[in-house]
Each structure stands twice: as C-alpha cells, then as structure tokens.
Design a protein around this motif. Structure first.
Motif, PDB file in Angstrom:
ATOM      1  N   PRO A 173      26.847  85.750  43.396  1.00  0.00           N
ATOM      2  CA  PRO A 173      25.759  86.712  43.549  1.00  0.00           C
ATOM      3  C   PRO A 173      26.271  88.040  44.093  1.00  0.00           C
ATOM      4  O   PRO A 173      27.293  88.087  44.775  1.00  0.00           O
ATOM      5  N   GLN A 174      25.574  89.107  43.769  1.00  0.00           N
ATOM      6  CA  GLN A 174      25.977  90.440  44.205  1.00  0.00           C
ATOM      7  C   GLN A 174      25.033  90.962  45.268  1.00  0.00           C
ATOM      8  O   GLN A 174      23.880  90.554  45.328  1.00  0.00           O
ATOM      9  N   TYR A 175      25.540  91.899  46.054  1.00  0.00           N
ATOM     10  CA  TYR A 175      24.711  92.544  47.076  1.00  0.00           C
ATOM     11  C   TYR A 175      23.909  93.648  46.421  1.00  0.00           C
ATOM     12  O   TYR A 175      24.473  94.551  45.818  1.00  0.00           O
ATOM     13  N   PRO A 177      21.050  96.050  47.614  1.00  0.00           N
ATOM     14  CA  PRO A 177      20.111  96.506  48.644  1.00  0.00           C
ATOM     15  C   PRO A 177      18.862  97.151  48.059  1.00  0.00           C
ATOM     16  O   PRO A 177      17.803  97.077  48.649  1.00  0.00           O
ATOM     17  N   GLN A 178      18.987  97.808  46.906  1.00  0.00           N
ATOM     18  CA  GLN A 178      17.825  98.480  46.339  1.00  0.00           C
ATOM     19  C   GLN A 178      17.075  97.547  45.399  1.00  0.00           C
ATOM     20  O   GLN A 178      17.660  97.027  44.463  1.00  0.00           O
ATOM     21  N   GLN A 325      30.295  83.844  50.459  1.00  0.00           N
ATOM     22  CA  GLN A 325      30.659  85.255  50.513  1.00  0.00           C
ATOM     23  C   GLN A 325      30.155  85.883  51.797  1.00  0.00           C
ATOM     24  O   GLN A 325      30.741  86.829  52.291  1.00  0.00           O
ATOM     25  N   CYS A 326      29.023  85.383  52.283  1.00  0.00           N
ATOM     26  CA  CYS A 326      28.383  86.015  53.425  1.00  0.00           C
ATOM     27  C   CYS A 326      28.466  85.090  54.627  1.00  0.00           C
ATOM     28  O   CYS A 326      28.155  83.902  54.507  1.00  0.00           O
ATOM     29  N   GLY A 327      28.855  85.644  55.765  1.00  0.00           N
ATOM     30  CA  GLY A 327      29.013  84.846  56.970  1.00  0.00           C
ATOM     31  C   GLY A 327      27.798  84.011  57.331  1.00  0.00           C
ATOM     32  O   GLY A 327      27.921  82.795  57.524  1.00  0.00           O
ATOM     33  N   PRO A 328      26.627  84.618  57.425  1.00  0.00           N
ATOM     34  CA  PRO A 328      25.458  83.853  57.860  1.00  0.00           C
ATOM     35  C   PRO A 328      25.164  82.670  56.944  1.00  0.00           C
ATOM     36  O   PRO A 328      24.614  81.669  57.397  1.00  0.00           O
ATOM     37  N   VAL A 363      17.874  83.049  62.884  1.00  0.00           N
ATOM     38  CA  VAL A 363      19.066  83.895  62.835  1.00  0.00           C
ATOM     39  C   VAL A 363      19.554  84.068  61.398  1.00  0.00           C
ATOM     40  O   VAL A 363      19.972  85.145  60.993  1.00  0.00           O
ATOM     41  N   ILE A 364      19.472  83.009  60.601  1.00  0.00           N
ATOM     42  CA  ILE A 364      20.069  83.034  59.265  1.00  0.00           C
ATOM     43  C   ILE A 364      19.196  83.766  58.256  1.00  0.00           C
ATOM     44  O   ILE A 364      19.697  84.452  57.360  1.00  0.00           O
ATOM     45  N   GLU A 365      17.887  83.654  58.432  1.00  0.00           N
ATOM     46  CA  GLU A 365      16.968  84.139  57.414  1.00  0.00           C
ATOM     47  C   GLU A 365      17.197  85.613  57.070  1.00  0.00           C
ATOM     48  O   GLU A 365      17.328  86.459  57.953  1.00  0.00           O
ATOM     49  N   ARG A 367      19.716  87.181  55.827  1.00  0.00           N
ATOM     50  CA  ARG A 367      20.975  87.866  56.091  1.00  0.00           C
ATOM     51  C   ARG A 367      22.061  87.569  55.064  1.00  0.00           C
ATOM     52  O   ARG A 367      23.219  87.913  55.274  1.00  0.00           O
ATOM     53  N   ALA A 369      23.436  87.894  50.917  1.00  0.00           N
ATOM     54  CA  ALA A 369      23.292  88.854  49.824  1.00  0.00           C
ATOM     55  C   ALA A 369      22.254  88.356  48.832  1.00  0.00           C
ATOM     56  O   ALA A 369      21.575  89.133  48.195  1.00  0.00           O
TER      57      ALA A 369
ATOM     58  N   ASN B  15      26.491  95.238  54.206  1.00  0.00           N
ATOM     59  CA  ASN B  15      26.691  94.458  52.987  1.00  0.00           C
ATOM     60  C   ASN B  15      27.315  93.140  53.417  1.00  0.00           C
ATOM     61  O   ASN B  15      28.479  93.094  53.809  1.00  0.00           O
ATOM     62  N   PRO B  16      26.545  92.040  53.365  1.00  0.00           N
ATOM     63  CA  PRO B  16      27.032  90.779  53.937  1.00  0.00           C
ATOM     64  C   PRO B  16      28.237  90.219  53.192  1.00  0.00           C
ATOM     65  O   PRO B  16      28.968  89.397  53.737  1.00  0.00           O
ATOM     66  N   ILE B  17      28.424  90.652  51.945  1.00  0.00           N
ATOM     67  CA  ILE B  17      29.567  90.128  51.190  1.00  0.00           C
ATOM     68  C   ILE B  17      30.861  90.777  51.683  1.00  0.00           C
ATOM     69  O   ILE B  17      31.887  90.119  51.824  1.00  0.00           O
ATOM     70  N   ASP B  36      25.790  87.132  65.955  1.00  0.00           N
ATOM     71  CA  ASP B  36      25.341  85.747  65.926  1.00  0.00           C
ATOM     72  C   ASP B  36      26.480  84.871  66.414  1.00  0.00           C
ATOM     73  O   ASP B  36      27.562  85.367  66.754  1.00  0.00           O
ATOM     74  N   TRP B  38      28.477  83.083  65.010  1.00  0.00           N
ATOM     75  CA  TRP B  38      29.698  83.035  64.196  1.00  0.00           C
ATOM     76  C   TRP B  38      30.404  84.380  64.153  1.00  0.00           C
ATOM     77  O   TRP B  38      31.357  84.564  63.413  1.00  0.00           O
ATOM     78  N   TYR B  40      29.027  87.334  63.215  1.00  0.00           N
ATOM     79  CA  TYR B  40      28.526  88.287  62.212  1.00  0.00           C
ATOM     80  C   TYR B  40      27.386  89.097  62.799  1.00  0.00           C
ATOM     81  O   TYR B  40      26.649  88.608  63.646  1.00  0.00           O
ATOM     82  N   ILE B  42      23.990  90.952  63.616  1.00  0.00           N
ATOM     83  CA  ILE B  42      22.546  90.903  63.387  1.00  0.00           C
ATOM     84  C   ILE B  42      22.053  92.303  63.690  1.00  0.00           C
ATOM     85  O   ILE B  42      22.105  92.749  64.829  1.00  0.00           O
TER      86      ILE B  42
END
Ligand code: SF4
Ligand code: SF4
Lengths: 424, 79
Positions: A173-175, A177-178, A325-328, A363-365, A367, A369, B15-17, B36, B38, B40, B42
């Motif tokens: 998946p790609q980030y 934002p728009q 790809q994303c930490g959270p 916390v995760i919700e 966050r 991409a 950009n979380p990626i 957070d 880990w 990252y 917030i």
C-alpha cells in the motif's frame, strides 16, 4: 429476468459460467452511452469491496480527469480469507463483470480494462481467461481487456497496493495523504472497482436504475453477495437483498439459529451480538451497532466457541499480514495479538493485558498508511464490547469452557512463516 | 512588508511508510509529537494555530531534522 427476484448476479450455475452467446441471450442488450452515468447515479450503487463508496461519484471523479489515457481495474483479489463471493461470481457470470467494466470504461473514457485475479485462485483465473478469449474471438467492440494475476495477500487487494503491484510488482500500500486521490498506472488515471460492483454496473446498464432499486433499501439498493461460514450446515455464497434481517439470511443457509455472535464484514470487520439477529442486514441499520456489511462476510460463532480465542486467532493472522511498512502497524498489531494471547489462556498477566489492549487500540488507530491496522482495531474493539463478560472472566484467570474446547468457527489460514514470527 | 497576519493553522504530518522511528521529531518538537511504546511518533491530530510561533518553529526544526524526510507541514485556513 424478473425484477423482484433473486438471484440477479448469481443467475446461472456456479462453476458452469454462461458462455458469451448464452450470456447475450440471457441478458438484454446494453443502454446507450449517454445516460449511463446518470443511471449509475440514480441507481445509488455503492462499492462492494468493503468501503461502500458511491460508485457513480468515483466514476464522475475519473471522468472529470483530464487526459485521454485512463484505465479501469477490476479488483477480484478477494483478500478476505473466508470470502469467496467474488470467485463464485466469476465462475457464474464472468461476462456480466466484463460488461460492467466496459460500461465503466465508456463512462470515464478509458480504452483499457485490467482484470486482476489472485494467482492463488486458478479456477477464477481460468474462468476469466476463457471469458476474455471468447470475447476476443467474437471480435466484440469496446475496450481492450487484460488479465493480470497478482499474488494473494490480505493487503494486496487494497487499491493502492494493487495499482502499485501493476506498476512495480510489489503489493505494498502507498501513503496517500490527500483524499480523494487518483491512482496512476504509468501516468494513466485508474478507476478501480470490485468485481461485484462491476457486475452490478453491468445490470444497471441494461435494466436501468429504477429496476435496480426494486430490491434493497433506499440507502443500500440492489442485492449483495454474502459469504456465510462458521456454524452453518455448509458454507455458502448467498445473494441477499439488503434490509432482510440477519435471521432470514442465516435461515436461508441453515445456520445455527441461536449463535453467540456474528463476525460481519471480514477480518477487519466487527463482531455483532447474537441477540441482535433481528437487525436488518444493511449498512444503515448496522452502523449504530458499530458493524457494517463490509465485504459481505458473515461468520457464525456458535455457543461452544470463544470470542476471545477467535479474535486472537484472527488478529494474529492479520498481524502477520501487515505489509510491515509502518511502525504502528508492524509493531502494534503483534502487540495486540500478544495481549489477546495472554487473555485467551487467562494467564497471570491478563488483567494488565486487558487494560493495555484498550489503550493500544487508541494508539494504533489511524496511524498506518492504509486502513489495515484500523480494521484490526475495529475488530478488537467490537470484541471487547460484544464479549465483555468473557474478557472479564478470562482476565480473572478463569477462561470460559469454549476457549478450552479447541472448537474454532472462524477459518484462519495457516501462517506460512510461523517459525519466523517474533511474537506469540 | 513585514506585517503578515497569522491566521489559520498547520498540521505536522508524517508519512508512516518513510518514518523509521528514530525519534528525532519528538526531541525537536516535543509540544507536537509524542512517542508510542515502539518509538514511532504520535502527532497532534488537531491543527495548531499559526500564531503559536514557537510551535511552528519547532515543527520546522522537526521537518528539517527528520533523517528520513518523513515529515511535512500542511497549512490550513481554519485553526
Ligand atoms: S498500515 Fe500496515 S499494511 Fe498498511 S501500509 Fe502500513 S504497514 Fe502496510
Ligand atoms: S524524526 Fe522522522 S523518522 Fe524519526 S520518528 Fe520522527 S518522523 Fe520518524
């Protein structure tokens, strides 16, 4: 075809698809191109891939894009492991899907349609291939069709991941934002729709919006395909009209008439209390209960099962399916899975795990991409709501009987690289 | 020149990626970024008014200081 009767989409025999000639004889010919977008708007068709976005609005957005090079991508990846409504549809009426895609192409002005089927589903690939060959032999007009077979992953069907795979062979998946954001396939604007959505477009193009609306409710018109599994006689794909109660849907498939709960929407969906079977099956009625039709999945959880354990199994698998790809998402989902594992055995740390679970969900919700982690959070939150009593007794160290019976209702694929997992 | 009305607000967006959780942003803009468990970031979900000059300044530091260039400031007309 009769207006008020089901099946519409599954008209025919699954596994024995209509040939092009039969298809033309069964369904009427297509509308003229002018009014198609208007009809689509009037029909109120919403996307059937899970997000239920109005199809016409998406098509209009693409139609207004400048440039002559546009593509329609038909998404038949069917990422939800228990779902097989899309492949059932392709093995019944593949030409209806292709017609719908051709109509969408003519609406937005595209001359190319790509059908993406998971390569792990050779039957569906075969049906699509055969249908495309037939069309080519028939020399039918319209856009150029292509079949692409991407590897199956949960997130591979996410739209940006799918387009990214078509571009670069990476299902990531790609980030973005728009929003709304137009996806690009080597500089061409992409209209991406689910197979079932396309098949509905194929029907609307023929019989019109008024006909389409004779089934379903005002906000969810038409019919939807539902994969029903769990405590049922035989897992099945059904075609139902939104607005039917869940009880009716379960009855049609000979499901357990008194389930503990239902998993609605898919692995990123929500649990619904089994006492609420008289709720109509449509998004408007389900939304106040925190659930949705999603990708048309209904898993019936029998009384012998344990909601905590089922949720844990699903979340563990979903954590493994994160694209990392994303930490959270990459760290958060395994953490949720760990907490749930503590709770499902009722271990010493489970009181703490229960508190942590709620806090970690917050916390995760939102966050990642993509919405993969949000789906998991939705599932966990709904479990905390529906199985609140069970969670409490598990956290006190007295797990319910169901959790020890090892009787599972939600089918979870085997983890492929289990040994590589760094968590429970 | 010189007088600029500071109306509206800004978001700091990640950009979380791209983000690899180095945590520099939290050090550079602690008023906007939490960590957070880990490591990252917030980030404040509500827009910050542009009139909070110090916050804007630290957001700029964070954007420049992020080793992965994962941060961006996005202006909005409403604060
Ligand atoms: S949120 Fe998860 S699944 Fe989505 S892109 Fe990020 S790591 Fe991948
Ligand atoms: S400084 Fe950049 S890479 Fe490091 S945590 Fe912040 S956003 Fe992520």
């Amino acid at each position: 075809m009769l207006a008020h009767e089901l099946p519409r989409l599954l008209f025919g025999t699954p596994g024995n698809p209509l040939t092009l000639a039969q298809h033309k004889a069964t369904f009427a010919s297509t509308f003229n191109a002018e009014s198609l977008l208007g009809e689509l708007e009037a029909s109120g068709l919403t996307g059937r891939g899970g997000a239920a976005f109005p199809t016409a609005r998406k098509a209009r957005l693409l139609r207004e894009q400048r440039g002559h090079h546009k593509v329609v991508v038909v998404n038949a990846m069917e990422g939800e492991p228990v779902s097989y409504k899309d492949s059932t549809l392709l093995s019944t009426n593949p030409h209806l899907v292709l017609d719908g895609a051709a109509i969408l192409a003519s609406i937005i002005g595209a001359n190319h349609v790509i059908v993406c089927v998971s390569r792990d589903n050779p039957t569906a690939v075969g049906h699509v291939q055969r249908a495309l060959d037939e069309r080519q032999r028939g020399g039918s007009k319209g856009p150029e069709f292509n079949l692409e077979t991407a590897p199956w992953r949960y997130v591979a069907g996410e739209e940006s991941a799918l387009v990214h795979w078509l571009n670069d062979n990476e299902s990531l998946p790609q980030y973005r934002p728009q929003r709304p954001d137009i996806l690009k396939l080597s500089h061409r604007s992409v209209l991406l729709d689910n197979v079932e959505t396309c098949a509905n477009v194929g029907l609307i193009g023929r019989y019109g919006a008024a006909w389409f609306r004779t089934l379903g409710t005002r906000t969810s018109p038409g019919s939807v395909l539902v994969t029903l599994t769990g405590a049922v006689e035989r897992p099945k794909v059904l075609e139902v009209a939104p607005g039917m109660t869940l009880r009716t849907v379960l009855n049609v498939a000979d499901a357990d008439p008194d389930p503990q709960a239902l998993l609605l929407g898919g692995y990123g969906g929500s649990w619904l209390d089994g006492a609420l079977l008289d709720t109509p099956y449509d998004n408007e009625s389900l939304a106040p209960l925190g659930a949705s039709v999603g990708a048309g999945i209904v898993v019936v959880l029998g009384r012998q099962g344990c909601g905590v354990v089922e949720t844990q199994r699903v979340v563990k698998w979903m954590a493994n399916e994160s694209a990392r790809q994303c930490g959270p998402c990459a760290f958060g989902l395994p953490a949720l899975s760990e907490d749930l594992a503590e709770l499902s055995t009722g271990s010493r740390n489970s009181t703490k795990a229960l508190q942590r679970l709620e806090q970690r969900c917050g916390v995760i919700e939102g966050r990642g991409a993509c919405h993969h982690p949000d789906g998991v959070v939705r599932l966990v939150r709904s479990a905390l709501r529906v199985f609140a009593e069970d969670f409490k007794s598990h956290s006190r160290g007295t797990p319910c009987l169901g959790s020890r019976s090892k009787k599972y209702f939600v089918a979870v694929p085997r983890l492929e690289h289990e040994s590589e997992l760094i968590w429970v | 020149m010189g007088v600029r009305r500071r109306t509206g607000g800004f978001y700091l967006r990640v950009n979380p990626i791209l983000c690899d959780g180095f945590g520099h942003c939290h050090e550079l803009a602690p008023e906007l970024v939490n960590m957070d468990e880990w490591g990252y970031p917030i980030i404040e979900k509500e827009p910050t008014p542009l009139s909070e000059l110090a916050a804007l300044e630290s957001a700029r530091y964070a954007v420049r200081g992020c080793p992965r260039q994962a941060l961006r400031i996005e202006r909005v007309s409403e604060a």
